[in-house]
Every structure is written in structure tokens, then in C-alpha cells.
Design a protein around this motif. Structure first.
Motif, PDB file in Angstrom:
ATOM      1  N   ALA A 153       0.776  -1.220  -0.072  1.00  0.00           N
ATOM      2  CA  ALA A 153      -0.167   0.095   0.135  1.00  0.00           C
ATOM      3  C   ALA A 153       1.029   1.315   0.229  1.00  0.00           C
ATOM      4  CB  ALA A 153      -0.991  -0.116   1.198  1.00  0.00           C
ATOM      5  N   ASN A 154       0.358   2.296  -0.197  1.00  0.00           N
ATOM      6  CA  ASN A 154       0.971   3.667  -0.389  1.00  0.00           C
ATOM      7  C   ASN A 154       1.878   3.953   0.819  1.00  0.00           C
ATOM      8  OD1 ASN A 154       0.019   4.111  -2.922  1.00  0.00           O
ATOM      9  ND2 ASN A 154      -1.828   5.208  -2.321  1.00  0.00           N
ATOM     10  N   VAL A 155       3.020   4.342   0.535  1.00  0.00           N
ATOM     11  CA  VAL A 155       4.138   4.862   1.365  1.00  0.00           C
ATOM     12  C   VAL A 155       4.592   6.005   0.966  1.00  0.00           C
ATOM     13  CG1 VAL A 155       6.299   4.789   2.541  1.00  0.00           C
ATOM     14  CG2 VAL A 155       4.585   2.668   2.282  1.00  0.00           C
ATOM     15  N   VAL A 259       6.181  -1.472   8.483  1.00  0.00           N
ATOM     16  CA  VAL A 259       7.085  -2.532   8.443  1.00  0.00           C
ATOM     17  C   VAL A 259       6.582  -3.840   9.195  1.00  0.00           C
ATOM     18  CG1 VAL A 259       8.406  -2.012  10.782  1.00  0.00           C
ATOM     19  CG2 VAL A 259       9.576  -3.223   9.015  1.00  0.00           C
ATOM     20  N   TRP A 260       5.428  -4.295   8.614  1.00  0.00           N
ATOM     21  CA  TRP A 260       4.406  -5.521   9.127  1.00  0.00           C
ATOM     22  C   TRP A 260       5.365  -6.787   8.609  1.00  0.00           C
ATOM     23  CZ3 TRP A 260       1.866  -5.222  13.243  1.00  0.00           C
ATOM     24  CH2 TRP A 260       1.235  -6.347  13.613  1.00  0.00           C
ATOM     25  N   ASN A 261       4.866  -7.877   9.409  1.00  0.00           N
ATOM     26  CA  ASN A 261       5.141  -9.130   9.143  1.00  0.00           C
ATOM     27  C   ASN A 261       3.938 -10.139   9.503  1.00  0.00           C
ATOM     28  OD1 ASN A 261       6.041 -12.041   9.107  1.00  0.00           O
ATOM     29  ND2 ASN A 261       8.141 -11.088   8.886  1.00  0.00           N
ATOM     30  N   ASP A 262       3.296 -10.763   8.494  1.00  0.00           N
ATOM     31  CA  ASP A 262       2.073 -11.511   9.004  1.00  0.00           C
ATOM     32  C   ASP A 262       2.252 -12.689  10.117  1.00  0.00           C
ATOM     33  OD1 ASP A 262       0.343 -10.393   7.384  1.00  0.00           O
ATOM     34  OD2 ASP A 262       0.444 -11.644   5.466  1.00  0.00           O
ATOM     35  N   TYR A 263       3.478 -12.842  10.524  1.00  0.00           N
ATOM     36  CA  TYR A 263       3.635 -13.520  11.798  1.00  0.00           C
ATOM     37  C   TYR A 263       2.858 -13.118  12.930  1.00  0.00           C
ATOM     38  CZ  TYR A 263       6.207 -15.732  15.496  1.00  0.00           C
ATOM     39  OH  TYR A 263       6.658 -16.568  16.688  1.00  0.00           O
ATOM     40  N   TYR A 264       2.816 -11.740  12.870  1.00  0.00           N
ATOM     41  CA  TYR A 264       2.004 -11.325  13.821  1.00  0.00           C
ATOM     42  C   TYR A 264       0.776 -11.017  13.813  1.00  0.00           C
ATOM     43  CZ  TYR A 264       6.933  -9.985  14.943  1.00  0.00           C
ATOM     44  OH  TYR A 264       8.400 -10.152  15.294  1.00  0.00           O
ATOM     45  N   GLY A 265       0.041 -11.463  12.576  1.00  0.00           N
ATOM     46  CA  GLY A 265      -1.484 -11.546  12.692  1.00  0.00           C
ATOM     47  C   GLY A 265      -2.016 -10.291  11.982  1.00  0.00           C
ATOM     48  N   SER A 266      -3.253  -9.952  12.211  1.00  0.00           N
ATOM     49  CA  SER A 266      -3.817  -8.927  11.706  1.00  0.00           C
ATOM     50  C   SER A 266      -4.801  -8.124  12.920  1.00  0.00           C
ATOM     51  CB  SER A 266      -4.676  -9.111  10.604  1.00  0.00           C
ATOM     52  OG  SER A 266      -4.047  -9.915   9.618  1.00  0.00           O
ATOM     53  N   PRO A 267      -3.742  -7.267  13.587  1.00  0.00           N
ATOM     54  CA  PRO A 267      -4.708  -6.978  14.813  1.00  0.00           C
ATOM     55  C   PRO A 267      -5.493  -5.487  14.288  1.00  0.00           C
ATOM     56  CG  PRO A 267      -2.463  -6.281  14.779  1.00  0.00           C
ATOM     57  CD  PRO A 267      -2.464  -7.199  14.027  1.00  0.00           C
ATOM     58  N   ALA A 268      -6.542  -5.191  15.002  1.00  0.00           N
ATOM     59  CA  ALA A 268      -7.397  -4.138  14.434  1.00  0.00           C
ATOM     60  C   ALA A 268      -6.780  -2.897  14.220  1.00  0.00           C
ATOM     61  CB  ALA A 268      -8.586  -4.148  15.446  1.00  0.00           C
ATOM     62  N   ALA A 269      -5.889  -2.645  15.233  1.00  0.00           N
ATOM     63  CA  ALA A 269      -5.279  -1.327  15.073  1.00  0.00           C
ATOM     64  C   ALA A 269      -4.463  -0.863  13.711  1.00  0.00           C
ATOM     65  CB  ALA A 269      -3.799  -1.151  16.230  1.00  0.00           C
ATOM     66  N   VAL A 270      -3.987  -2.070  13.346  1.00  0.00           N
ATOM     67  CA  VAL A 270      -3.259  -2.174  11.943  1.00  0.00           C
ATOM     68  C   VAL A 270      -4.033  -2.191  10.703  1.00  0.00           C
ATOM     69  CG1 VAL A 270      -1.310  -3.019  10.592  1.00  0.00           C
ATOM     70  CG2 VAL A 270      -1.284  -3.206  13.083  1.00  0.00           C
ATOM     71  N   GLN A 271      -4.749  -1.227  10.612  1.00  0.00           N
ATOM     72  CA  GLN A 271      -5.720  -0.951   9.280  1.00  0.00           C
ATOM     73  C   GLN A 271      -5.097  -1.143   8.076  1.00  0.00           C
ATOM     74  OE1 GLN A 271      -7.544   2.777   9.802  1.00  0.00           O
ATOM     75  NE2 GLN A 271      -8.502   2.298  11.855  1.00  0.00           N
ATOM     76  N   VAL A 272      -4.039  -0.810   7.636  1.00  0.00           N
ATOM     77  CA  VAL A 272      -3.455  -1.033   6.543  1.00  0.00           C
ATOM     78  C   VAL A 272      -1.825  -1.741   6.608  1.00  0.00           C
ATOM     79  CG1 VAL A 272      -2.611   0.167   4.488  1.00  0.00           C
ATOM     80  CG2 VAL A 272      -4.390   0.887   5.797  1.00  0.00           C
ATOM     81  N   LYS A 273      -1.528  -2.511   5.974  1.00  0.00           N
ATOM     82  CA  LYS A 273      -0.187  -2.955   5.741  1.00  0.00           C
ATOM     83  C   LYS A 273       0.626  -2.673   4.622  1.00  0.00           C
ATOM     84  CE  LYS A 273      -1.923  -7.415   8.056  1.00  0.00           C
ATOM     85  NZ  LYS A 273      -2.108  -8.893   8.102  1.00  0.00           N
ATOM     86  N   ARG A 274       1.395  -1.751   4.806  1.00  0.00           N
ATOM     87  CA  ARG A 274       1.964  -0.840   3.872  1.00  0.00           C
ATOM     88  C   ARG A 274       3.162  -1.588   3.318  1.00  0.00           C
ATOM     89  NH1 ARG A 274      -0.741   3.794   3.575  1.00  0.00           N
ATOM     90  NH2 ARG A 274      -1.882   4.308   5.609  1.00  0.00           N
TER      91      ARG A 274
END
Length: 290
Positions: A153-155, A259-274
Motif C-alpha cells: 500500500a502507499n508509503v 514494517v509489518w510481518n504476517d507472523y504477528y497476525g492482523s490486529p485491528a489497530a493495523v488498518q493497512v499493511k503498507r
């Protein structure tokens, strides 16, 4: 003529009440919904900035470069001038990517070290040297990231500022005792148990060239001091980065969206994984041999 914005466009900016949006020293923490990219783009276009994106594609890690560059062209600083600085020991393996106008790939030849730990430790030195030799002449800002990632997504220019760090995705909801700082008092990277604000990711930092020079200089010299004592910090360059940001506070902090990693799942706070880590076999890519 300065660009005008309607009151409606400014008021349309949503607010976030579910996350911390400012640090105790009032540095903004950048989350989705906390900025208006149209206003920011207009400001940065008026200044005609050029942004440098540095990454290290050493030995087998060059396999990640094509996806990295292609997704960067789709999502990184779209509409702005960008230099991709690729540090590599395999210049012939750098893929030929179609680039937008005003963007270019610059290859910087480096030594391929035997251990992946040495690559992470030495990249502070190499970025530091290039800041003085060429970056200061070529770009206004530097964004320094890992190559085994891709943009989803956009950075944009919302991340830019004097100097910034990024909240590590594994610790953004954790408390100080859970942070994996270097704790050995004999190490320059040591952070005492009663100190520390956030835990920052080693694979995403930046700012203007002068500030990145200072940051990398501190980290590199701290590593040299530890090396003289036979010490290697727990998380290598990340440990020294966290020490630097403890005493030289970042002026802007990026949320773990960047700087996300799907190892940490999809918490609600992280609305966009850029910007996200790609799946890989560490036993294959973390090398001792070519």
C-alpha cells in the motif's frame, strides 16, 4: 501560486482514538487516518524534493530485489523523484525494472560478508560513508529498509521528517520489560531495565541526510567499541539503533503499518499493511557460503 484546500478536505481527516498518536515528547506517530496526503504532497512538490531509498541485496538476498523494486514503483513515494540505492555484491543480478519518470536505480558495489550478521552490522558503516560521499549531494531524504520485503500500500511523504524510527511490529503493544534491548552493561548498546520509550525496528529508519549521517555514525562507532571488547549486541544494528533513539529522540515515529510481518497476525489497530516481510526459508538465505 500556493495550492488552496477547502475546509471540507481538511475536516475529512479521520481521528484515531484506538492508538497512541503522539510520543511523550510530542513526536507524531503516523497511523492510517492521521494525515492528509494531498496537503503533504503539495508541500513536498513545492520543495521539489528527491528521496533516496537504500537497501542491501547481498548474496542470496538479491532474489528479493525484483519484487521489492516493482512494488516500490507502485506504492513508494508515487509522483515524487526517487533514487533506489542498491548495495550489492552481485551487480549483474540486479533486475532491469521499468521506472517512472524522475526515478532511477543506483548500484553501490560492496563486499559480500560471510555471515548475515556481518551484513546487518556493516550496513550502518556503509550508509554512513555514502551519506558523506554522495547522498548529501543527490537526495534530500533517506529511507533505509530491508530488501526481503514488499510494498502492499502507499508509503508517501507522510513518513519524511528530520529523523524517524518505526515501531517494531512484535512490540508495539508491549510494555518496557518485554522489549528485547541489549541489557549487558558492558555493551555500548545497553539500555537499563528502567529506561526505554519504544522498541524500534532495525529495518526501517530514515530522515534528512544530515540526521541519518549522525545516526549511522553513532551506531557504527558503538559497534566498533563493542567489537574491541569482544561483544556483539543481541540484535546487532537494531540494538544500537534503539540506544540511539533513547537519547536522541526521533522527531517522527512510524506505526508498524510500515514494517509489518504476517507472523504477528492482523490486529485491528493495523488498518493497512503498507510494507510487509515476504515468506522465506531463513536456512537458505542466511548464508555462510555463496
Amino acid at each position: 501560486m500556493p495550492q488552496k484546500f477547502s475546509t471540507k478536505s481538511v475536516q475529512s481527516l479521520s481521528r484515531r482514538n484506538d492508538v497512541l498518536t503522539y510520543s511523550p515528547w510530542l513526536a507524531p506517530i503516523v497511523w492510517n487516518g492521521t494525515y492528509n496526503i494531498d496537503i503533504l504532497n503539495a508541500q513536498f512538490h513545492l520543495r521539489d524534493v528527491r528521496i533516496g531509498l537504500t537497501t542491501f541485496a547481498i548474496k542470496k538476498y538479491v532474489m528479493f530485489l525484483k519484487d521489492f523494486l516493482e512494488t516500490a514503483e507502485k506504492f513508494f513515494m508515487v509522483g515524487h523523484k526517487v533514487n533506489y540505492y542498491v548495495f550489492t555484491d552481485r551487480p549483474n543480478d540486479v533486475p532491469n525494472i521499468t521506472l517512472s519518470e524522475g526515478r532511477r536505480v543506483e548500484i553501490i558495489n560492496v563486499t559480500g560478508y560471510q555471515r548475515w550478521q556481518d551484513v546487518t552490522m556493516r550496513r550502518m558503516e556503509m550508509i554512513h560513508n555514502q551519506c558523506a560521499e554522495r547522498f548529501i549531494k543527490e537526495v534530500d531524504y533517506l529511507v533505509c529498509v530491508d530488501v526481503d520485503m514488499k510494498f502492499l500500500a502507499n508509503v508517501g511523504v507522510e513518513i519524511l521528517g528530520n529523523v524517524f524510527g518505526t515501531l517494531h511490529p512484535g512490540f508495539f503493544g508491549a510494555s518496557r520489560p518485554q522489549f528485547t534491548y541489549e541489557r549487558r552493561p558492558e555493551s555500548v548498546a545497553c539500555i537499563p531495565v528502567d529506561e526505554g520509550d519504544f522498541y524500534y525496528a532495525g529495518g526501517y529508519f530514515g530522515g534528512n541526510v544530515e540526521e541519518v549521517y549522525k545516526l549511522t555514525n553513532f551506531c557504527h562507532n558503538s559497534m566498533l567499541k563493542d567489537k574491541e571488547m569482544g561483544i556483539e549486541a543481541l540484535w546487532h544494528d537494531e540494538s544500537y539503533l534503539n540506544k540511539y533513539f533513547l537519547y536522541y529522540k526521533p522527531k517522527k515515529i512510524l506505526s508498524p503499518e510500515y514494517v509489518w510481518n504476517d507472523y504477528y497476525g492482523s490486529p485491528a489497530a493495523v488498518q493497512v499493511k503498507r510494507f510487509i516481510g515476504v515468506d522465506k526459508n531463513y536456512a537458505e538465505v542466511r548464508f555462510k557460503r555463496r
